[in-house]
Structure formats: structure tokens, C-alpha cells
Design an enzyme around this catalytic site. Structure first.
Site, PDB file in Angstrom:
ATOM      1  N   SER A 164       0.642  -9.913  -0.399  1.00 45.63           N
ATOM      2  CA  SER A 164       0.394  -8.390  -0.226  1.00 45.63           C
ATOM      3  C   SER A 164       0.803  -7.831   0.968  1.00 45.63           C
ATOM      4  O   SER A 164       0.668  -6.483   1.232  1.00 45.63           O
ATOM      5  CB  SER A 164      -0.747  -8.198  -0.779  1.00 45.63           C
ATOM      6  OG  SER A 164      -1.937  -8.481  -0.178  1.00 45.63           O
ATOM      7  N   LYS A 187       0.821  -1.277   0.045  1.00 43.46           N
ATOM      8  CA  LYS A 187      -0.036  -0.077  -0.047  1.00 43.46           C
ATOM      9  C   LYS A 187       0.829   1.288   0.101  1.00 43.46           C
ATOM     10  O   LYS A 187       0.327   2.422  -0.491  1.00 43.46           O
ATOM     11  CB  LYS A 187      -0.935   0.207   1.166  1.00 43.46           C
ATOM     12  CG  LYS A 187      -2.073  -0.960   1.139  1.00 43.46           C
ATOM     13  CD  LYS A 187      -3.278  -0.268   0.021  1.00 43.46           C
ATOM     14  CE  LYS A 187      -4.321  -1.076   0.316  1.00 43.46           C
ATOM     15  NZ  LYS A 187      -5.638  -0.491  -0.782  1.00 43.46           N
TER      16      LYS A 187
END
Length: 409
Positions: A310, A56
Site C-alpha cells: 500500500s 492514499k
């Protein structure tokens, strides 16, 4: 939706210039265990080892770096279950921008504390990410701050797409990329960055899977969601920007269950020595859940599969629960209830029967009253760790042969 997608490969290349020397080029690791499941070489793109513990920060840094001087002066506001929050907070501190982040009331404590440690002011409230988004947008209107969306902005998508550029450099012959997907920023960025002959597959939690419905209808559609351990991808509606990229490419969507997610987290820890949050393990969960014909439709046996890990920001308490759930899903954790005569020695005899088949008793609990219990009976709840499904069956059969009536719970 029609028209040219708002994010192209050139946009991703430009985003990489902004990120150069600021973020990690995360490693790619191989796995024989997962390769055997997939029937093709499996590589893991370790974005859980990125700064702030997830991909992110890439999109957040690109978005903030492109703000005007006036926007920087007025500050930013964001909303997130945790990973975007940390990315915005880290990027804002790096660029000298004041940041406020709204998070759900039950956001994981490590994510909240990390966001605060990067210098952002955290506001907790509401049950869902959507509640936090609404509050953040309202503050942007009232206070003049710039709202930093977690996935629905071209700069954010382009920043996340740099993961795809790195994959192509690290695994040039990649055939399939499995990407954990919520709002779609990461999978859209990767789809924009890689060649058309690479299959980019969006993986969503069954309890929060909006993309399959949206792609079928040709536009982003909000769906009802329920609580999932994969809070990082629990998004009710795809973003317009990422949806446009994925619809144009014809991206395939796979879903995974809670059992699949927990088994993936457990398998990553045991077999790959990687500690990953449930959302970050969705790609590996897809390998586990869709082994066989379904997986064969998206995997080229002659080319590697890359699963993007992720994020790794998980509360240790949550991780313990997920490991326990994963062991249960894999048949290695057994919960039995047995009725016993309420006399001295009864419990010892039952435990002796379990010990004879070499199962490990973890906890024991007594239930002394109940509509189904006689005055001279007690019920015992026993949690047992076994060696797998076959061993669990052996435990149940042996306890039954010893004269007990075990009920699996």
C-alpha cells in the site's frame, strides 16, 4: 451497526471515472518465494508505485474533486502520518485548492518534505495521528476550511476502492486479498468493489489493532495503541464508514508483530526487489506470520492471493533500522557480549574465533566498568552478520568452545 453500507460497488465505479487518466494503474507482480509460503500463487498489487508513493492519493483526489466551488475557495485541511498528507497535497495542487496538513512531530522527514513540495503548508506537533486529527478539525472549525478525513468519508473509501477494481481486472481469478489496515478506508473500498466470493482480509499491526475488538462488539471501538514501525496503519479507532462496510461483509482480521513486519520489508527487498514501508508490507507480513493452518483458513490453494503493497514512503534511516530488525528476526543478525581479560591480544583472539566460522563482524564496543566486571576484565559488545539461524547458533557454540561466555542480546 445496522443499515446499508454507505459505499457500494457503484460508488467505486463512479470514483474511477474521476481518477481516469490522472493516476497510475499500478502493476501486479508475482512472487515464487511468497507463493511457496502461502501454498497458492501470490501476486503483489504495487500501490507503492502510485503517484505520491501510496494508494492514499486515490481517495484524496475523489474527495477534493467533489467539493463545491465555495469549499474549494475556502481551502482544505487534513491530518496524517504522511501518505494521506501527500495525497491531499498532490490532489489540492492538481485542482488549484489551498491545503494545510497537520502531521505528528516525529513524522518521517521524506513524507514531510514531499508534502511541502506538493504545495501544502505543513504544521507539525503532537505524538500521534489522533493529535494531528484534533488540530486539523479545530482549524476547519475556526478557519472555515473543509476537513479531509484520511479514511472516514464515503468519497475517500470509494476512491480507495478503485484498487479493488484494478485487482479484479488484473487477477480475475483472485481468491484472497490481503490489505494493510489502519482506519479501514482501503480495505473497505476494496471490499465494496470486489465480488462476495473473494475473501478480503484486513491486516493490522498488533500494536494498533482496533478492528478485531470492534467487529466483536459490533461497533467501532477505540483501543490503546503503542508505537509501531507501521506508522501508516497506527490508528486507534476504525472509521464509522469503513467499519459499516466491513461489518456487513464479515471481513476477517489478522494481526502481525513488529518482527513479522520487519521480516516482510526485508523479504520484499531481497526476494521481490520492492522497497516498501512497514505499513505497506503488512499483507506480506501476514503470509509470513500465519503460514500453516491460520493462513489456510483464508487462502484457497486453487486461487491466487493478492497482497496489496500500500505504500513505499519510508525514511532511509528508518529503513536501515527495519532491515537490521528484520535480519535479527530472521536469525541473520547476532549481538553478543563477552567478558575478556583486560590484556593486549584478548580481543584479537575473540575475533579470530568468530572469523573461524566465517561470520562478519559489523561493530565492536568496549564496556570497561560495571558491577559484574572485575578490575582486570572488560566486556565487549559485538554485532555480527550471519547466514541464518543455524549459522548464528554455530557462532555462539564456537565462541563458547573457545572459552568465552557469550550472552546473546
Amino acid at each position: 451497526m445496522t443499515g446499508q453500507p454507505l459505499v457500494q460497488r457503484d460508488d467505486v465505479l463512479a470514483a474511477r471515472e474521476i481518477l481516469a487518466d490522472l493516476l497510475h494503474r499500478t502493476p501486479v507482480e508475482s512472487s515464487d518465494a511468497f507463493s511457496d509460503i502461502a501454498g497458492a500463487p501470490v501476486r503483489m498489487k504495487c500501490e507503492h508505485l502510485q503517484r505520491t508513493g501510496s494508494f492514499k492519493v486515490r481517495g484524496a483526489l475523489v474527495r477534493l474533486a467533489r467539493l463545491s466551488e465555495d469549499e474549494r475557495r475556502r481551502g482544505v485541511v487534513a491530518a496524517s502520518a504522511g501518505n494521506h498528507a501527500q495525497g491531499v497535497a498532490w490532489a489540492a495542487r492538481r485542482l488549484g485548492i489551498d491545503a494545510v496538513v497537520h502531521m505528528p512531530a516525529d513524522a518521517a522527514i521524506p513524507k514531510v518534505e514531499a508534502t511541502r513540495s506538493y504545495g501544502a503548508r505543513v504544521v507539525l506537533g503532537g505524538d500521534r495521528v489522533e493529535d494531528a486529527l484534533a488540530r486539523a478539525k479545530l482549524e476547519a472549525q475556526q478557519e472555515g476550511r473543509t476537513f479531509i478525513h484520511p479514511f472516514d468519508h464515503p468519497d475517500v473509501v470509494a476512491g480507495q476502492g478503485t484498487v479493488g477494481l484494478e485487482i479484479m481486472e488484473q487477477v480475475p481469478d483472485v481468491g484472497t486479498i490481503l490489505v494493510p489496515t489502519g482506519g479501514g478506508g482501503l480495505v473497505a473500498g476494496i471490499a465494496a468493489a470486489v465480488p462476495d466470493d473473494v475473501r478480503v482480509v484486513a491486516v493490522q499491526a498488533e500494536r494498533a489493532s482496533a478492528y478485531a475488538t470492534s467487529i466483536a462488539r459490533g461497533e467501532p471501538v477505540a483501543v490503546a495503541t503503542t508505537r509501531t514501525m507501521a506508522d501508516g496503519i497506527a490508528v486507534a479507532r476504525p472509521g464509522d464508514v469503513p467499519f459499516g462496510v466491513l461489518a456487513a461483509r464479515g471481513t476477517r482480521v489478522l494481526t502481525v508483530s513488529e518482527d513479522d513486519l520487519s521480516r516482510a520489508v526485508l523479504s520484499l527487498a531481497e526476494r521481490a526487489k520492492q522497497v516498501v514501508e512497514p505499513a505497506g508490507a503488512a499483507g506480506i507480513a501476514a503470509l509470513i506470520a500465519h503460514r500453516g493452518a491460520a493462513l489456510a483458513e483464508v487462502v484457497d490453494p486453487g486461487r491466487p492471493v493478492v497482497a496489496v503493497l500500500s505504500g513505499g514512503n519510508v525514511d532511509p534511516i528508518v529503513l536501515r533500522k527495519v532491515f537490521r530488525h528484520g535480519m535479527s528476526a530472521a536469525g541473520r543478525y547476532l549481538h553478543l557480549r563477552c567478558r575478556l581479560s583486560d590484556r593486549p591480544g584478548s580481543l584479537v583472539e575473540l575475533l579470530g574465533a568468530i572469523a573461524q566460522v566465517h561470520a562478519d563482524v559489523v561493530t565492536i564496543g568496549h564496556v570497561r566498568t560495571g558491577a559484574d566486571l572485575g578490575v582486570d576484565e572488560t566486556a565487549v559488545d559485538i554485532e555480527v552478520v550471519t547466514k541464518g539461524s543455524q549459522h548464528s547458533r554455530e557462532v555462539v557454540e564456537h565462541v563458547r568452545a573457545a572459552g568465552y561466555v557469550p550472552i546473546e542480546r
